[in-house]
Design a protein around this motif. Structure first.
Motif, PDB file in Angstrom:
ATOM      1  N   MET A 134       0.773  -1.054   0.113  1.00 45.70           N
ATOM      2  CA  MET A 134       0.104   0.069   0.029  1.00 45.70           C
ATOM      3  C   MET A 134       0.668   1.424  -0.042  1.00 45.70           C
ATOM      4  O   MET A 134       0.443   2.006   0.623  1.00 45.70           O
ATOM      5  CB  MET A 134      -0.969   0.039   1.308  1.00 45.70           C
ATOM      6  N   GLY A 135       1.898   1.207  -0.703  1.00 47.48           N
ATOM      7  CA  GLY A 135       2.804   2.624  -0.757  1.00 47.48           C
ATOM      8  C   GLY A 135       2.959   2.677  -2.103  1.00 47.48           C
ATOM      9  O   GLY A 135       3.305   1.993  -3.148  1.00 47.48           O
ATOM     10  N   ALA A 136       3.250   3.963  -2.423  1.00 50.48           N
ATOM     11  CA  ALA A 136       3.656   4.238  -3.959  1.00 50.48           C
ATOM     12  C   ALA A 136       5.132   4.370  -4.269  1.00 50.48           C
ATOM     13  O   ALA A 136       5.593   4.155  -5.169  1.00 50.48           O
ATOM     14  CB  ALA A 136       3.297   5.855  -4.129  1.00 50.48           C
ATOM     15  N   VAL A 137       5.993   4.309  -3.066  1.00 46.57           N
ATOM     16  CA  VAL A 137       7.560   3.976  -3.201  1.00 46.57           C
ATOM     17  C   VAL A 137       7.575   2.565  -2.266  1.00 46.57           C
ATOM     18  O   VAL A 137       7.163   2.429  -1.307  1.00 46.57           O
ATOM     19  CB  VAL A 137       8.312   4.978  -2.686  1.00 46.57           C
ATOM     20  N   THR A 138       8.819   1.734  -2.399  1.00 48.90           N
ATOM     21  CA  THR A 138       9.235   0.991  -1.942  1.00 48.90           C
ATOM     22  C   THR A 138      10.234   1.052  -0.716  1.00 48.90           C
ATOM     23  O   THR A 138      11.532   1.355  -0.866  1.00 48.90           O
ATOM     24  CB  THR A 138       9.922  -0.174  -2.814  1.00 48.90           C
ATOM     25  N   ASP A 139       9.415   1.231   0.325  1.00 48.89           N
ATOM     26  CA  ASP A 139      10.115   1.428   1.683  1.00 48.89           C
ATOM     27  C   ASP A 139       8.953   0.896   2.759  1.00 48.89           C
ATOM     28  O   ASP A 139       8.010   0.997   2.952  1.00 48.89           O
ATOM     29  CB  ASP A 139       9.987   3.089   1.899  1.00 48.89           C
ATOM     30  N   SER A 140       9.680   0.153   3.595  1.00 44.39           N
ATOM     31  CA  SER A 140       8.622  -0.548   4.563  1.00 44.39           C
ATOM     32  C   SER A 140       9.484  -0.600   6.112  1.00 44.39           C
ATOM     33  O   SER A 140      10.676  -0.549   5.857  1.00 44.39           O
ATOM     34  CB  SER A 140       8.330  -1.883   4.162  1.00 44.39           C
ATOM     35  N   PRO A 141       8.791  -0.809   6.924  1.00 48.93           N
ATOM     36  CA  PRO A 141       9.344  -0.677   8.541  1.00 48.93           C
ATOM     37  C   PRO A 141      10.371  -1.880   8.474  1.00 48.93           C
ATOM     38  O   PRO A 141      11.232  -1.971   9.317  1.00 48.93           O
ATOM     39  CB  PRO A 141       8.019  -0.832   9.458  1.00 48.93           C
ATOM     40  N   LEU A 142       9.969  -2.931   7.736  1.00 54.71           N
ATOM     41  CA  LEU A 142      10.484  -4.136   7.947  1.00 54.71           C
ATOM     42  C   LEU A 142      11.879  -4.245   7.105  1.00 54.71           C
ATOM     43  O   LEU A 142      13.064  -4.748   7.718  1.00 54.71           O
ATOM     44  CB  LEU A 142       9.855  -5.573   7.305  1.00 54.71           C
ATOM     45  N   THR A 206      -6.045 -16.059  -7.938  1.00 56.83           N
ATOM     46  CA  THR A 206      -6.278 -16.692  -6.780  1.00 56.83           C
ATOM     47  C   THR A 206      -5.285 -16.919  -5.708  1.00 56.83           C
ATOM     48  O   THR A 206      -4.162 -17.184  -6.261  1.00 56.83           O
ATOM     49  CB  THR A 206      -6.695 -18.362  -7.213  1.00 56.83           C
ATOM     50  N   GLY A 207      -5.246 -16.612  -4.462  1.00 51.80           N
ATOM     51  CA  GLY A 207      -4.299 -16.431  -3.384  1.00 51.80           C
ATOM     52  C   GLY A 207      -3.419 -15.503  -3.538  1.00 51.80           C
ATOM     53  O   GLY A 207      -2.374 -15.567  -2.519  1.00 51.80           O
ATOM     54  N   GLU A 208      -3.470 -14.565  -4.408  1.00 58.21           N
ATOM     55  CA  GLU A 208      -2.628 -13.488  -4.352  1.00 58.21           C
ATOM     56  C   GLU A 208      -3.577 -12.178  -4.220  1.00 58.21           C
ATOM     57  O   GLU A 208      -2.893 -11.008  -3.913  1.00 58.21           O
ATOM     58  CB  GLU A 208      -2.281 -13.378  -6.020  1.00 58.21           C
ATOM     59  N   SER A 209      -4.835 -12.053  -4.410  1.00 58.11           N
ATOM     60  CA  SER A 209      -5.494 -11.014  -4.257  1.00 58.11           C
ATOM     61  C   SER A 209      -6.882 -11.468  -4.017  1.00 58.11           C
ATOM     62  O   SER A 209      -7.537 -12.554  -4.432  1.00 58.11           O
ATOM     63  CB  SER A 209      -5.383  -9.958  -5.517  1.00 58.11           C
ATOM     64  N   ASP A 210      -8.058 -10.192  -3.769  1.00 63.95           N
ATOM     65  CA  ASP A 210      -9.220 -10.618  -3.784  1.00 63.95           C
ATOM     66  C   ASP A 210      -9.926 -10.975  -5.154  1.00 63.95           C
ATOM     67  O   ASP A 210      -9.764 -10.129  -5.751  1.00 63.95           O
ATOM     68  CB  ASP A 210     -10.078  -9.242  -3.300  1.00 63.95           C
ATOM     69  N   VAL A 211     -10.535 -11.970  -5.277  1.00 67.72           N
ATOM     70  CA  VAL A 211     -10.980 -12.262  -6.485  1.00 67.72           C
ATOM     71  C   VAL A 211     -12.225 -11.636  -7.070  1.00 67.72           C
ATOM     72  O   VAL A 211     -12.518 -11.553  -8.252  1.00 67.72           O
ATOM     73  CB  VAL A 211     -11.317 -14.032  -6.454  1.00 67.72           C
ATOM     74  N   ALA A 323      -7.675   0.535   1.881  1.00 63.66           N
ATOM     75  CA  ALA A 323      -6.353   0.616   2.948  1.00 63.66           C
ATOM     76  C   ALA A 323      -7.003   0.478   4.604  1.00 63.66           C
ATOM     77  O   ALA A 323      -6.604  -0.515   5.116  1.00 63.66           O
ATOM     78  CB  ALA A 323      -5.752   1.771   2.958  1.00 63.66           C
ATOM     79  N   LEU A 324      -8.184   0.971   4.822  1.00 61.88           N
ATOM     80  CA  LEU A 324      -8.763   0.745   5.798  1.00 61.88           C
ATOM     81  C   LEU A 324      -9.400  -0.662   6.389  1.00 61.88           C
ATOM     82  O   LEU A 324      -9.125  -1.155   7.289  1.00 61.88           O
ATOM     83  CB  LEU A 324      -9.930   1.671   6.155  1.00 61.88           C
ATOM     84  N   ALA A 325      -9.857  -1.151   4.936  1.00 62.01           N
ATOM     85  CA  ALA A 325     -10.387  -2.753   5.215  1.00 62.01           C
ATOM     86  C   ALA A 325      -9.178  -3.510   5.509  1.00 62.01           C
ATOM     87  O   ALA A 325      -9.222  -4.607   6.406  1.00 62.01           O
ATOM     88  CB  ALA A 325     -11.089  -3.023   3.840  1.00 62.01           C
ATOM     89  N   LEU A 326      -7.962  -3.339   4.718  1.00 60.92           N
ATOM     90  CA  LEU A 326      -7.021  -4.030   5.001  1.00 60.92           C
ATOM     91  C   LEU A 326      -6.232  -3.946   6.509  1.00 60.92           C
ATOM     92  O   LEU A 326      -5.998  -5.097   7.053  1.00 60.92           O
ATOM     93  CB  LEU A 326      -5.783  -3.701   4.162  1.00 60.92           C
ATOM     94  N   MET A 330      -6.431  -7.585   8.385  1.00 62.09           N
ATOM     95  CA  MET A 330      -5.124  -8.281   8.517  1.00 62.09           C
ATOM     96  C   MET A 330      -4.401  -7.891   9.716  1.00 62.09           C
ATOM     97  O   MET A 330      -3.459  -8.624  10.238  1.00 62.09           O
ATOM     98  CB  MET A 330      -4.176  -7.984   7.297  1.00 62.09           C
ATOM     99  N   VAL A 331      -4.446  -6.631  10.554  1.00 68.77           N
ATOM    100  CA  VAL A 331      -3.891  -6.222  11.319  1.00 68.77           C
ATOM    101  C   VAL A 331      -4.593  -5.953  12.774  1.00 68.77           C
ATOM    102  O   VAL A 331      -4.618  -6.867  13.725  1.00 68.77           O
ATOM    103  CB  VAL A 331      -3.206  -4.748  11.037  1.00 68.77           C
ATOM    104  N   ALA A 332      -5.804  -5.244  12.695  1.00 69.75           N
ATOM    105  CA  ALA A 332      -6.499  -4.888  14.018  1.00 69.75           C
ATOM    106  C   ALA A 332      -7.079  -6.167  14.595  1.00 69.75           C
ATOM    107  O   ALA A 332      -7.443  -6.556  15.563  1.00 69.75           O
ATOM    108  CB  ALA A 332      -7.583  -3.775  13.676  1.00 69.75           C
ATOM    109  N   GLY A 333      -7.533  -6.862  13.476  1.00 73.00           N
ATOM    110  CA  GLY A 333      -8.353  -8.144  13.666  1.00 73.00           C
ATOM    111  C   GLY A 333      -7.497  -9.313  14.454  1.00 73.00           C
ATOM    112  O   GLY A 333      -8.089 -10.117  15.010  1.00 73.00           O
ATOM    113  N   GLN A 334      -6.207  -9.015  14.411  1.00 70.08           N
ATOM    114  CA  GLN A 334      -5.138  -9.916  15.015  1.00 70.08           C
ATOM    115  C   GLN A 334      -4.605  -9.303  16.510  1.00 70.08           C
ATOM    116  O   GLN A 334      -3.686  -9.798  16.748  1.00 70.08           O
ATOM    117  CB  GLN A 334      -4.250 -10.349  14.200  1.00 70.08           C
ATOM    118  N   GLY A 335      -5.288  -8.279  16.488  1.00 70.71           N
ATOM    119  CA  GLY A 335      -4.754  -7.501  17.821  1.00 70.71           C
ATOM    120  C   GLY A 335      -3.439  -6.624  17.558  1.00 70.71           C
ATOM    121  O   GLY A 335      -2.574  -6.492  18.624  1.00 70.71           O
ATOM    122  N   LEU A 336      -3.052  -6.588  16.416  1.00 74.89           N
ATOM    123  CA  LEU A 336      -1.604  -6.032  16.185  1.00 74.89           C
ATOM    124  C   LEU A 336      -1.714  -4.316  16.009  1.00 74.89           C
ATOM    125  O   LEU A 336      -2.807  -3.861  15.642  1.00 74.89           O
ATOM    126  CB  LEU A 336      -1.086  -6.464  15.110  1.00 74.89           C
TER     127      LEU A 336
END
Length: 484
Positions: A134-142, A206-211, A323-326, A330-336
């Motif tokens: 979800m970024g326009a440039v390739t930079d992540s916290p990881l 399939t397995g890569e995005s929302d179908v 982005a909000l759904a993601l 993926m995150v809030a639903g796991q307590g992250l």
């Protein structure tokens, strides 16, 4: 053959050489792993390198070459491939660019990689992506920032930035990426590679995005258009789990470039798709490429006006709820607690919280229909449409604004993703689009020409791009960093 020659060998030539026993897949993988070890500390294009696994697969591939008739080997037998770290790879770490998934190991392959592997491809490693793509440039916290092989102080774009850097630097002939609003084509243009977004449904997700997402696709970044065509032949075709995947095409994409030409075609050219400024050097190079189709390749080219909604406003309004759904799924639903360090992700989630259901309906249905109508008007009169892939070349790593605040002396509305304004519209209209290098700026930075086709005309896009590529020859130029 030198390391440079071997590592820049197009996938089509490499596959043929392996089957002819002229090149050993072990030799290729060893050379690429040595090259990754030498160059990736400067580039930061890889999240994970699976050297031992790749060598073992190369040894098996070499044994099969001697034991199995060449005609029975897969189309990519022994050919090394990198996979963007958004695509699941069974048994190999897949992080989605997030610290919260730094140890995640999926048990299933995304369909794109599954089909590449079934065709004999060898996995070298996983390439960098912004968090959840979800970024326009390739930079992540990881993984931090990925650097451009042509100038380490410059961006690779996003979100398939590691994929583009790897191909440009000769760290693998094929990179598997993904593209919603330009995430294959923008990095490919920044790094001087080919980047192909097929027609909606041509490659199942399939397995890569929302179908039912109807925008996100996966696809290749490659050295040549022929390589992209070969990959499409391998991965295209329906999948029972993807309800929007298209029936098998009668076109053999791996052979559709034979005797390709553009003579007699009516080709439209738009310098800016009706919106925003373009850097003068970029505009001049793309216009020169467009005129080449007429003056030297035999097509009839006309500059046209394309009527489209504001792509930056649409970009923000469409992707913010995603982005909000993601974030929640993926995150809030796991307590992250996600860092939201990416400017685009953070801004999108903020905006989404202020949108109503009616607001989103108008964007996702009504405004999107206007985008489709704008392209339909063009393709009612023309066979193809040419545009710049980006309004700028690769810019310095983003400061506080996230991207260039002005282009050709004019302010841009949203610096953080303004440079995606030419790649976003064809994605949402479902058209095939491909970027091919069309020259270099005075600073030595590559510029991309975007070739857009009517719905399902993937072969026409590939043929036109291949004809131009063969005439211009820009794909043969290599960054100084990568030349030993």
């Amino acid at each position: 053959m030198t390391e440079d020659e071997l590592c820049y060998l197009p996938a089509t030539e490499l596959a043929a050489s392996i089957k002819a026993r002229e090149v050993s897949p072990v030799e290729v993988v060893e050379s690429l792993l040595t090259r990754i070890e030498r160059l990736d500390p400067a580039l930061n294009a890889f999240v994970t390198v699976v050297g031992d696994q790749a060598l073992e697969a190369a040894r098996r591939a070499e044994q099969q070459v001697t034991a199995v008739p060449a005609a029975e080997l897969g189309a990519l037998h022994g050919v090394p491939v990198t996979v963007k770290d958004l695509t699941d790879t069974a048994g190999v770490r897949t992080t989605y660019g997030s610290v919260h998934y730094k140890d995640h190991v999926p048990d299933r392959d995304g369909i794109g990689w599954a089909r590449l592997k079934a065709a004999g491809a060898i996995l070298l490693g996983k390439t960098t992506t912004p968090e959840f793509g979800m970024g326009a440039v390739t930079d992540s916290p990881l993984t931090g920032v990925t650097n451009n092989p042509w100038d380490l102080s410059r961006t690779v774009g996003g979100s398939s930035g590691g994929a583009a850097a790897a191909v440009a630097a000769g760290l693998g002939p094929i990179a598997w990426g993904s593209d919603g609003g330009g995430s294959i084509r923008v990095p490919a243009a920044c790094c001087g590679t080919v980047g192909h977004k097929a027609s909606l449904g041509r490659i199942p997700v399939t397995g890569e995005s929302d179908v039912y997402g109807t925008v996100d696709i996966s696809g290749p970044l490659t050295h040549t258009v022929a390589d992209a065509a070969l990959v499409l032949q391998v991965v295209a075709g329906p999948d029972r789990e993807d309800p929007l995947s298209l029936p098998a095409s009668p076109v053999d994409y791996s052979r559709c470039l034979d005797d390709a030409h553009v003579r007699g075609l009516r080709i439209a050219y738009s310098p800016n798709l009706g919106h925003g400024p373009v850097d003068p050097q970029v505009r001049a190079l793309v216009e020169r490429a467009a005129r080449t189709f007429e003056t030297e390749l035999g097509a009839h080219v006309e500059e046209v006006a394309v009527e489209l909604p504001d792509p930056i406003q649409y970009f923000s309004d469409f992707w913010s709820p995603a982005a909000l759904a993601l974030l929640e799924d993926m995150v809030a639903g796991q307590g992250l607690d996600i860092s939201l360090s990416d400017r685009t992700f953070a801004e999108f989630t903020r905006r989404a919280r202020g949108m109503s259901a009616v607001d989103y309906y108008r964007v996702a249905v009504q405004t999107r229909a206007r985008i489709a109508a704008g392209f339909a008007a063009v393709f009612g009169a023309y066979d193809l449409l040419l545009t710049p892939t980006m309004p700028v070349s690769a810019f310095p790593h983003p400061g506080p604004e996230g991207g260039p605040v002005t282009v050709d002396g004019q302010p841009v509305k949203e610096p953080v993703y303004d440079f995606h304004r030419f790649t976003e519209p064809p994605s949402h209209a479902g058209h095939p689009a491909l970027t091919v290098p069309c020259g270099f700026t005075e600073e030595g930075l590559p510029v991309g020409l975007q070739v857009i086709g009517p719905h399902h005309a993937d072969d026409a896009v590939l043929r036109a791009a291949a004809v131009y590529e063969g005439h211009a020859g820009w794909h043969r130029r290599r960054p100084a960093l990568a030349v030993s």
